[in-house]
Design a protein around this motif. Structure first.
Motif, PDB file in Angstrom:
ATOM      1  N   ASP A 186       0.860  -1.178   0.000  1.00  0.00           N
ATOM      2  CA  ASP A 186       0.000   0.000   0.000  1.00  0.00           C
ATOM      3  C   ASP A 186       0.900   1.233   0.000  1.00  0.00           C
ATOM      4  OD1 ASP A 186       0.949   0.405   2.617  1.00  0.00           O
ATOM      5  OD2 ASP A 186      -0.834  -0.487   3.546  1.00  0.00           O
ATOM      6  N   ASN A 187       0.314   2.409   0.036  1.00  0.00           N
ATOM      7  CA  ASN A 187       1.105   3.638  -0.073  1.00  0.00           C
ATOM      8  C   ASN A 187       2.097   3.797   1.066  1.00  0.00           C
ATOM      9  OD1 ASN A 187      -0.150   4.396  -2.454  1.00  0.00           O
ATOM     10  ND2 ASN A 187      -1.720   5.613  -1.430  1.00  0.00           N
ATOM     11  N   ASP A 188       1.696   3.423   2.270  1.00  0.00           N
ATOM     12  CA  ASP A 188       2.592   3.547   3.425  1.00  0.00           C
ATOM     13  C   ASP A 188       3.783   2.613   3.302  1.00  0.00           C
ATOM     14  OD1 ASP A 188       1.022   5.483   4.595  1.00  0.00           O
ATOM     15  OD2 ASP A 188      -0.090   4.082   5.864  1.00  0.00           O
ATOM     16  N   GLU A 191       6.183   3.854   0.638  1.00  0.00           N
ATOM     17  CA  GLU A 191       6.956   4.993   1.133  1.00  0.00           C
ATOM     18  C   GLU A 191       8.141   4.525   1.957  1.00  0.00           C
ATOM     19  OE1 GLU A 191       7.923   9.014   1.709  1.00  0.00           O
ATOM     20  OE2 GLU A 191       6.476   8.090   0.348  1.00  0.00           O
TER      21      GLU A 191
END
Length: 256
Positions: A186-188, A191
């Motif tokens: 996911d985006n987290d 990152e």
């Protein structure tokens, strides 16, 4: 690593495995400096800002100054330093393996190989008919060397990097990780794990992550372990003992 040890390792393979346990532990824990510093600065900010408006202004200016170091300077120095160290230890172990092989097979000598550094060592093993491309994690090792060179020679700025087109493809296709790794991030997670391309007034540059350098320690370990196995099979030196490092470490090639 060139670190004195009282351990009498059973093999260079065992030495590499233990060595990278220590290195990966350090890389993982090195990020704690940033975490602890951010916690400390938050406490200081809360303490100062509880006073007058003048103190609040001082607290804001202090936070602006300190947070830049915590968010930008410290991660850069820690991650790049860890990357340099990991590749340096890789090269050190490749050289050590080459010197051991020379004692067994002197048909090709490292000093006769053209080039320098880690690419000279790769060329040496290829001339021994070692197919590096088939060894576990070699693709990720090659990617990490390109990334290291970009930081070493150009501070990660792509337009200044000799291999900038190749680097763009490495980052785009995430070949610095094993195939399929991170596909479901996911985006987290992305990152935290993915190397990013950021904009600056000097052009696009690479931004490393703590999670990448930690993963790289495992890739280098796996590659060196498999290379030991390949060399052991090739030379069948199951019981030959080679004394190295002035007797500090006893190294034996053995079957896996």
């Amino acid at each position: 690593m060139v670190v004195s040890s009282n351990n009498n390792y059973l093999s260079i393979r065992e030495q590499i495995l233990i060595e990278f346990e220590h290195i990966s532990d350090f890389v993982w824990k090195s990020h704690n400096l940033i975490v602890k510093e951010k916690e400390r600065e938050n406490e200081i900010y809360d303490l100062i800002s509880k006073g007058s408006e003048d103190l609040l202004e001082i607290a804001d200016k202090r936070w602006e100054y300190e947070s830049f170091k915590i968010d930008k300077v410290f991660p850069y120095l820690i991650n790049v330093s860890n990357l340099f160290t990991i590749i340096s230890v890789l090269e050190h172990n490749l050289l050590k393996l080459a010197k051991i092989v020379e004692k067994i097979d002197n048909s090709i000598m490292l000093e006769k190989i053209s080039g320098s550094g880690i690419n000279k060592l790769f060329k040496y093993f290829r001339q021994l008919n070692i197919n590096l491309e088939t060894i576990d994690k070699f693709t990720q090792i090659q990617a990490s060397i390109k990334i290291r060179n970009s930081f070493f020679h150009a501070s990660g700025i792509l337009i200044w990097s000799k291999d900038n087109i190749e680097l763009l493809n490495i980052i785009k296709n995430k070949t610095y990780y094993t195939k399929g790794f991170g596909d479901s991030f996911d985006n987290d997670d992305a990152e935290k794990w993915n190397i990013k391309i950021k904009e600056s007034d000097l052009g696009e540059y690479l931004e490393l992550t703590h999670y990448y350098t930690f993963s790289l320690t495992g890739y280098v370990r796996d590659f060196l372990k498999e290379l030991c196995n390949v060399l052991s099979d090739k030379y069948e030196q199951s019981w030959e003992i080679l004394e190295m490092n002035k007797g500090i470490i006893t190294i034996i090639f053995f079957k896996h």
